[in-house]
Design an enzyme around this catalytic site. Structure first.
Site, PDB file in Angstrom:
ATOM      1  N   ASN A  88     -33.170  16.399  -9.418  1.00  0.00           N
ATOM      2  CA  ASN A  88     -34.084  15.641  -8.589  1.00  0.00           C
ATOM      3  C   ASN A  88     -33.472  14.925  -7.388  1.00  0.00           C
ATOM      4  O   ASN A  88     -33.757  13.743  -7.167  1.00  0.00           O
ATOM      5  CB  ASN A  88     -34.779  14.606  -9.481  1.00  0.00           C
ATOM      6  CG  ASN A  88     -36.257  14.722  -9.326  1.00  0.00           C
ATOM      7  OD1 ASN A  88     -36.722  15.343  -8.375  1.00  0.00           O
ATOM      8  ND2 ASN A  88     -36.989  14.141 -10.241  1.00  0.00           N
ATOM      9  N   PRO A 101     -41.366  18.347  -6.630  1.00  0.00           N
ATOM     10  CA  PRO A 101     -42.239  18.306  -5.446  1.00  0.00           C
ATOM     11  C   PRO A 101     -42.785  16.923  -5.117  1.00  0.00           C
ATOM     12  O   PRO A 101     -43.037  16.635  -3.950  1.00  0.00           O
ATOM     13  CB  PRO A 101     -43.387  19.251  -5.812  1.00  0.00           C
ATOM     14  CG  PRO A 101     -42.812  20.157  -6.836  1.00  0.00           C
ATOM     15  CD  PRO A 101     -41.788  19.368  -7.597  1.00  0.00           C
ATOM     16  N   SER A 127     -38.847  17.842 -19.822  1.00  0.00           N
ATOM     17  CA  SER A 127     -38.469  17.214 -18.550  1.00  0.00           C
ATOM     18  C   SER A 127     -37.437  18.101 -17.840  1.00  0.00           C
ATOM     19  O   SER A 127     -36.786  18.932 -18.474  1.00  0.00           O
ATOM     20  CB  SER A 127     -37.858  15.831 -18.796  1.00  0.00           C
ATOM     21  OG  SER A 127     -36.569  15.974 -19.366  1.00  0.00           O
ATOM     22  N   THR A 128     -37.301  17.879 -16.530  1.00  0.00           N
ATOM     23  CA  THR A 128     -36.310  18.650 -15.765  1.00  0.00           C
ATOM     24  C   THR A 128     -34.945  18.576 -16.425  1.00  0.00           C
ATOM     25  O   THR A 128     -34.232  19.568 -16.543  1.00  0.00           O
ATOM     26  CB  THR A 128     -36.133  18.057 -14.350  1.00  0.00           C
ATOM     27  OG1 THR A 128     -37.410  17.816 -13.800  1.00  0.00           O
ATOM     28  CG2 THR A 128     -35.345  18.969 -13.458  1.00  0.00           C
ATOM     29  N   HIS A 136     -44.031  14.116 -20.034  1.00  0.00           N
ATOM     30  CA  HIS A 136     -42.902  14.373 -20.924  1.00  0.00           C
ATOM     31  C   HIS A 136     -42.819  13.253 -21.958  1.00  0.00           C
ATOM     32  O   HIS A 136     -43.393  12.205 -21.791  1.00  0.00           O
ATOM     33  CB  HIS A 136     -41.576  14.361 -20.156  1.00  0.00           C
ATOM     34  CG  HIS A 136     -41.624  15.005 -18.827  1.00  0.00           C
ATOM     35  ND1 HIS A 136     -41.982  16.317 -18.672  1.00  0.00           N
ATOM     36  CD2 HIS A 136     -41.359  14.529 -17.592  1.00  0.00           C
ATOM     37  CE1 HIS A 136     -41.917  16.613 -17.386  1.00  0.00           C
ATOM     38  NE2 HIS A 136     -41.557  15.546 -16.712  1.00  0.00           N
TER      39      HIS A 136
HETATM   40  O1  CDP Z   1     -37.532  14.781 -12.639  1.00  0.00           O
HETATM   41  P1  CDP Z   1     -37.923  13.639 -13.521  1.00  0.00           P
HETATM   42  O2  CDP Z   1     -38.885  12.688 -12.894  1.00  0.00           O
HETATM   43  O3  CDP Z   1     -38.291  14.100 -14.886  1.00  0.00           O
HETATM   44  O4  CDP Z   1     -36.605  12.818 -13.797  1.00  0.00           O
HETATM   45  P2  CDP Z   1     -35.599  11.875 -13.048  1.00  0.00           P
HETATM   46  O5  CDP Z   1     -36.011  10.490 -13.294  1.00  0.00           O
HETATM   47  O6  CDP Z   1     -35.324  12.286 -11.669  1.00  0.00           O
HETATM   48  O7  CDP Z   1     -34.288  12.172 -13.938  1.00  0.00           O
HETATM   49  C1  CDP Z   1     -33.813  13.465 -14.186  1.00  0.00           C
HETATM   50  C2  CDP Z   1     -33.694  13.688 -15.688  1.00  0.00           C
HETATM   51  O8  CDP Z   1     -32.785  12.738 -16.274  1.00  0.00           O
HETATM   52  C3  CDP Z   1     -35.004  13.497 -16.442  1.00  0.00           C
HETATM   53  O9  CDP Z   1     -35.776  14.680 -16.423  1.00  0.00           O
HETATM   54  C4  CDP Z   1     -34.541  13.094 -17.832  1.00  0.00           C
HETATM   55  O10 CDP Z   1     -34.279  14.241 -18.623  1.00  0.00           O
HETATM   56  C5  CDP Z   1     -33.231  12.337 -17.569  1.00  0.00           C
HETATM   57  N1  CDP Z   1     -33.424  10.862 -17.565  1.00  0.00           N
HETATM   58  C6  CDP Z   1     -33.152  10.136 -18.727  1.00  0.00           C
HETATM   59  O11 CDP Z   1     -32.821  10.713 -19.765  1.00  0.00           O
HETATM   60  N2  CDP Z   1     -33.274   8.769 -18.715  1.00  0.00           N
HETATM   61  C7  CDP Z   1     -33.674   8.110 -17.622  1.00  0.00           C
HETATM   62  N3  CDP Z   1     -33.767   6.784 -17.638  1.00  0.00           N
HETATM   63  C8  CDP Z   1     -33.960   8.841 -16.434  1.00  0.00           C
HETATM   64  C9  CDP Z   1     -33.819  10.215 -16.441  1.00  0.00           C
END
Ligand code: CDP
Length: 315
Positions: A132, A155, A240-241, A289
């Site tokens: 991301n 996106p 999740s990503t 998620h």
């Molecule tokens: O793309 P998304 O909004 O799912 O996530 P992000 O906040 O940009 O963070 C990328 C990935 O890191 C997430 O998909 C989660 O798998 C992991 N993550 C986590 O484990 N704990 C957090 N506090 C934030 C992210």
């Protein structure tokens, strides 16, 4: 002024682990971790046979010819026929080598990375995956490293941070320079609105001739992966990503190291608060998620010696 009597330092209180975590989870997390070769091999070959990420996680001209029908991963009723125009934006062949990498680092964005000193360890991996479009560079280097081989882009960031790429595209493309020649992995076929946005991102990159290589997640792979985890108890929504990237790594790398995954607001070993991201405090929209449930699964893989989860300080 007043003199405060200085007694012996009080022992550091150990906070309870978040209530969303499985009972006895603290015990699952061991810093003296050892890879369990059989468990790793077993899990990675199950992934390979059931999800086939090895040559299908990314859309290529070889696996998705003109005329094929793409079914969206988050909207199963939506389909798209591949036109020569869209096809021309696909990467030619599977970008991954046949041979497995020795070590991969998958870096999530949790604030647990702040002051972790994990940068050097992350950069020592042969292959580094980030999620991301995270901040890198000044002030972050020591804790998250600088190297990137794959970076994903959600996106919603293209919408919020780059005005849906409706204005000048150069600021967007220039912001990608920190990721060098990496693969930019875009979920172009998750929801309908993602397609024009991700195509605009890909066209901007090729017009401005940036070294980063745009690619798209294969929705077919994301669906298989979602079924794989559903059958293991992750019932809510799509992975999740971060979880997706851990799974891709498990098919491609012999040793998978996971950093920056901690979807909770208190540090596991210190008493301090943890931000949602190491670079900002935007709270996640985790509607789709279930991060704590995913984290429990990662913790189990850690305790089985399949992958290594890094939670504390790397020093
Ligand atoms: O793309 P998304 O909004 O799912 O996530 P992000 O906040 O940009 O963070 C990328 C990935 O890191 C997430 O998909 C989660 O798998 C992991 N993550 C986590 O484990 N704990 C957090 N506090 C934030 C992210």
């Amino acid at each position: 002024g007043h003199l405060v009597p200085s007694g012996p330092p009080s022992p550091k209180k150990i906070p309870p682990w978040p209530s969303e975590l499985c009972k006895g989870c603290r015990e699952c997390y061991s810093k003296t971790w050892k890879k369990q070769e059989d468990n790793y091999r077993n899990f990675s070959s199950q992934l390979r046979s059931q999800c086939q990420g090895f040559d299908r996680a990314i859309i290529t001209q070889a696996n998705t010819p003109v005329g094929s029908n793409i079914v969206y991963s988050a909207e199963s009723k939506r389909t798209l026929m591949v036109t020569p125009g869209i096809f021309s934006t696909f990467i030619k062949e599977n970008p991954f080598p046949q041979k497995k990498w020795d070590t991969c680092a998958v870096v999530g964005n949790s604030g647990i990375l702040t002051n972790s000193s994990c940068g050097e360890m992350i950069d020592s991996a042969q292959f580094v995956i980030r999620c991301n479009l995270p901040s890198l560079g000044k002030g972050y280097e020591k804790h998250v490293g600088t190297k990137t081989d794959i970076v994903t882009a959600n996106p919603t960031i293209l919408v919020r941070k780059y005005g849906s790429l409706n204005g000048p595209r150069r600021p967007f493309v220039e912001s990608l320079h920190i990721y060098g020649k990496s693969l930019l992995l875009l979920p172009a076929f998750a929801f309908g609105f993602c397609t024009p946005l991700c195509l605009k991102a890909a066209y901007s990159i090729s017009d401005i001739e940036s070294p980063i290589r745009p690619t798209y997640f294969n929705p077919d792979y994301l669906r298989r992966l979602s079924n794989f985890w559903r059958s293991r108890g992750l019932h809510r929504g799509l992975p999740s990503t971060g979880l997706v990237m851990v799974n891709i790594a498990l098919e491609h790398c012999a040793n998978v190291h996971v950093y920056g995954f901690w979807p909770f607001s208190i540090h596991p070993f210190e008493l301090n608060a943890v931000k949602n991201h190491y670079f900002d405090d935007k709270t996640g929209k985790w509607g789709m998620h279930s991060m704590p449930a995913e984290f429990n699964q990662l913790l189990q893989l850690h305790s089985q010696g399949v992958l290594r989860l890094h939670l504390g300080n790397c020093r």
